[in-house]
Enzyme design. Structure first.
Site, PDB file in Angstrom:
ATOM      1  N   HIS A   1       0.819  -1.208   0.000  1.00 48.49           N
ATOM      2  CA  HIS A   1       0.000   0.000   0.000  1.00 48.49           C
ATOM      3  C   HIS A   1       0.854   1.260   0.000  1.00 48.49           C
ATOM      4  O   HIS A   1       0.408   2.311  -0.459  1.00 48.49           O
ATOM      5  CB  HIS A   1      -0.963  -0.010   1.183  1.00 48.49           C
ATOM      6  CG  HIS A   1      -2.131  -0.914   0.973  1.00 48.49           C
ATOM      7  ND1 HIS A   1      -3.414  -0.573   1.331  1.00 48.49           N
ATOM      8  CD2 HIS A   1      -2.217  -2.147   0.422  1.00 48.49           C
ATOM      9  CE1 HIS A   1      -4.243  -1.566   1.007  1.00 48.49           C
ATOM     10  NE2 HIS A   1      -3.525  -2.535   0.468  1.00 48.49           N
TER      11      HIS A   1
ATOM     12  N   HIS B   1      -1.866 -12.299  -2.861  1.00 46.85           N
ATOM     13  CA  HIS B   1      -2.881 -13.017  -2.100  1.00 46.85           C
ATOM     14  C   HIS B   1      -2.482 -14.463  -1.812  1.00 46.85           C
ATOM     15  O   HIS B   1      -3.290 -15.228  -1.284  1.00 46.85           O
ATOM     16  CB  HIS B   1      -4.215 -12.962  -2.841  1.00 46.85           C
ATOM     17  CG  HIS B   1      -4.791 -11.587  -2.926  1.00 46.85           C
ATOM     18  ND1 HIS B   1      -5.872 -11.265  -3.719  1.00 46.85           N
ATOM     19  CD2 HIS B   1      -4.426 -10.431  -2.308  1.00 46.85           C
ATOM     20  CE1 HIS B   1      -6.155  -9.982  -3.585  1.00 46.85           C
ATOM     21  NE2 HIS B   1      -5.287  -9.452  -2.738  1.00 46.85           N
TER      22      HIS B   1
END
Length: 725
Positions: free
Chosen positions: A99, A267
């Site tokens: 992020h 993921h």
């Protein structure tokens, strides 16, 4: 005290809210006023380091191995105040790094991990960054121990790297060298919305056409890094989401394969957190009470259990073993059918049909229990979209290929805004040159600069031709992601040689003269372009009656077409250049605001911008040779005439129907000059007028020349990272 009677007798003498709640007073009361804040930020006043501190030198003394060892140890040191999922902080640290880097967008190069900006508003309080404040606090002991040489910007990304290493992935490499900023970035436009997660329609021309996302944005909502994990506007539809994923990642300089690799590899480890009641979560850090000491998103229901944490509202892991790099993501995604359900917090997510309990991951807090895994709408897009599906099938069939593709994409994601490899330090910098790093071969310094200057001076090019070409070559530099600039001489390659802003005919003429001179001298074309600009500038200085040398440092190299990803340079094409009084086409943004944006990307102060514009006008370097703003009858001499005549009350200023202005003699009404808003803003804006008046004074002719030379040299050497070591 009566807070409403601040100015009355006996009222509180403190200006309540004067530095916080009013924001920027000038633009609050006069929204059309030109806001110069982006040229005043991150100066020496905000930096707590000593004036002679050089982070590039400091980082060379860092104990790289010790930092990496400390981070590896940290991964499994679960803390009661924020317990680790399955006893491993890897997923949290990867999300922090992701992020931090993922705010980068290619169009203006802003955002990204290169400055540690996630420590400050608004990024530190974006909904998508919920609980990443905890990750930074977990890293604090490492930062505290290693001190100044380890920037937060480096530490955050390295933590993500070491998380992957500790879970079994061989990363592609790592470059230290990011320097921290010390306050919020005021120059980044994150969108016009006044509320978090406002509907996507606010930033799309057509929500069904992802390419209509407002430029230069890449995220689909205010406060998100990428796309909405629940689907477009929160409605599950993987095929539709795939188009938004593709557009968003393309705006981060990623192709389809890199996008799929990052989605699947990101993921492969960790989990999403939606195991609690969102309504009971505390406010974000910037809105939290003082007792929270900069922490936010308090989780009152957590009870010391990782399984009870709340961040996104989506709940569950993507794989059976979320602390291990493996192919489990593909086993789940393609091995089961998935249906839309909701998390305990009410968020849309996808659940596998008929998955045996034995194939489910363990509960992150209680190893005696199994937890239900999930997929987001973006994950399902990897399965539904035919292009992404084909890429994923290649990954699934070749685990080594998947690991290498992901490692390279992760390296690109986390290093994209660092610029050339000259800015990388440490033992793990990859030897391989990557085309997205805009590689430039080393240039020669073994040539006679003075002899070459003499040849240039006698070559027949005009002062304006030489200065304009040098400027056009250097003005592409972006301090945001350290791309562009004069080094590499890419102005002679596609696409730059054909940009309208570079006046292709004039450029071809100048290059036709300078390239043979470079070959004869053994110098790079990049050096000769800049040196010719300096020759022209010294000629103009002499014409003004001064003797000032313009500094020159040889050593630039010439990039070739094979070292240039031509398509990626399209975003560097200027659509306006206030310094040469040019705008490609009306775009709804005032030309003077585009000048501010260009000045900030070039690393200029408001004073630099003022002196450069005034000088470029009298040098006669306007695009196409227009006379707008050329307030002098001594064109080609570096005089203060622009400022003298701009501030002369013998003149009056009048708008014309075509959007330009006419300067007339106040007494006779006789027209004297024409101007654009970019010219006249230096007389209308109070701050810029203050600078203009300095240079209009009778005693500052020499100061103006010296200041112009200093600012010019900063632009010409902005991309000379080799000079900063």
């Amino acid at each position: 005290m009566d807070g409403n009677n601040m100015h009355g007798r006996g009222g509180c003498p403190v200006n309540h809210g004067g530095n916080t709640s009013l924001g920027k007073p000038v633009t609050k009361w006069w929204p059309r006023a030109l806001n110069l804040d982006i040229l005043h930020q991150h100066g020496a006043r905000t930096n707590p380091m000593d004036a002679d501190y050089n982070h590039r030198e400091a980082v060379k003394g860092l104990d790289f191995a010790a930092v990496k060892a400390d981070l590896c140890a940290l991964m499994t040191q679960s803390q009661d105040w924020w317990p680790a999922d399955w006893g491993h902080y890897g997923g949290l640290m990867i999300r922090l790094a992701w992020h931090s880097a993922g705010s980068y967008r290619v169009q203006d190069g802003r955002g990204g991990a290169g400055s540690g900006n996630i420590r400050f508003a608004p990024l530190n309080s974006w909904p998508d960054n919920a609980s990443l404040d905890k990750a930074r606090r977990l890293l604090w002991p490492v930062k505290k121990k290693h001190g100044n040489a380890l920037s937060w910007a480096d530490l955050i990304i390295l933590a993500g790297n070491m998380a992957y290493e500790s879970m079994g992935l061989k990363t592609f490499g790592f470059g230290f060298g990011r320097a921290d900023i010390w306050g919020p970035e005021q120059d980044v436009y994150w969108g016009a919305e006044a509320e978090w997660l406002a509907p996507s329609e606010n930033r799309f021309g057509d929500l069904d056409d992802a390419s209509t996302l407002e430029a230069p944005l890449s995220a689909v909502h205010m406060g998100l890094i990428y796309v909405n994990p629940e689907g477009v506007n929160g409605t599950p539809d993987p095929a539709r989401t795939a188009q938004h994923v593709r557009e968003t990642f393309a705006r981060m300089a990623m192709n389809d394969e890199e996008t799929a690799a990052l989605t699947c590899g990101g993921h492969t480890v960790g989990k999403a957190h939606g195991g609690g009641d969102h309504d009971r979560i505390g406010p974000e850090p910037e809105a939290a009470g003082i007792a929270e000491q900069g922490l936010g998103w308090a989780n009152p229901n957590q009870g010391g259990k990782a399984a009870n944490a709340f961040t996104s509202g989506i709940e569950g892991a993507w794989t059976k073993e979320p602390t291990k790099w493996d192919m489990g993501y593909f086993d789940y995604l393609f091995g089961y059918e998935w249906v839309v359900t909701t998390s305990p917090a009410g968020a849309h997510q996808w659940t596998a049909v008929d998955m045996p309990d034995a194939e489910k991951p363990l509960d992150p807090s209680d190893p005696s229990r199994r937890a239900i895994p999930m997929m987001t709408d973006a994950d399902m897009a990897m399965k539904v979209d035919p292009i992404y599906n084909e890429i994923c099938q290649r990954f699934r069939a070749d685990p080594a290929y998947f690991a290498d593709t992901f490692a390279r994409a992760w390296f690109k994601l986390t290093h994209r805004d660092m610029g050339p490899k000259a800015n990388y330090y440490g033992p793990d910098v990859p030897e391989e040159d990557l085309i997205w790093q805009d590689p430039i071969p080393a240039g020669s310094v073994a040539y006679d600069v003075d002899a070459l200057k003499a040849r240039i001076a006698a070559c027949g090019l005009t002062t304006a031709e030489m200065i304009a070409t040098a400027w056009d070559s250097a003005r592409t530099f972006r301090g945001s992601d350290k791309r562009g600039g004069a080094n590499g001489a890419r102005i002679r390659l596609t696409p730059q040689r054909d940009w309208p802003g570079n006046e292709p005919a004039r450029l071809a003429k100048v290059l036709g003269v300078l390239e043979p001179l470079a070959a004869e001298a053994g110098a790079s074309v990049a050096d000769v372009i800049v040196l010719a600009g300096n020759v022209g500038l010294e000629r103009a200085i002499a014409a003004a009656g001064f003797d000032v040398a313009v500094p020159f440092a040889p050593g630039r190299g010439d990039a070739c077409a094979a070292q240039t990803d031509a398509a990626s340079f399209d975003v560097l094409e200027p659509v306006a250049d206030g310094f040469r009084n040019w705008q490609k086409a009306a775009c709804g943004v005032p030309a003077e605001e585009m000048m501010l944006d260009r000045a900030q990307l070039l690393g200029l102060t408001a004073q630099d911008m003022t002196v450069l514009l005034g000088g470029m006008r009298v040098l006669g370097t306007n695009h196409g040779g227009t006379g707008h703003g050329v307030f002098t009858d001594r064109v080609g001499a570096l005089t203060t005439d622009f400022f003298v005549n701009l501030t002369d009350m013998a003149n009056s200023w009048h708008p014309l129907e075509d959007g330009t202005y006419e300067i007339r003699d106040r007494q006779s009404g006789t027209p004297k000059w024409t101007a654009t808003s970019v010219d006249l803003v230096f007389g209308s804006n109070a701050v810029l007028r203050a600078y203009a008046e300095v240079y209009a004074q009778d005693d500052n002719g020499k100061k103006f020349v010296n200041d112009f030379v200093a600012a010019w040299t900063r632009v010409m050497t902005a991309d000379r990272f080799d000079l900063l070591h």
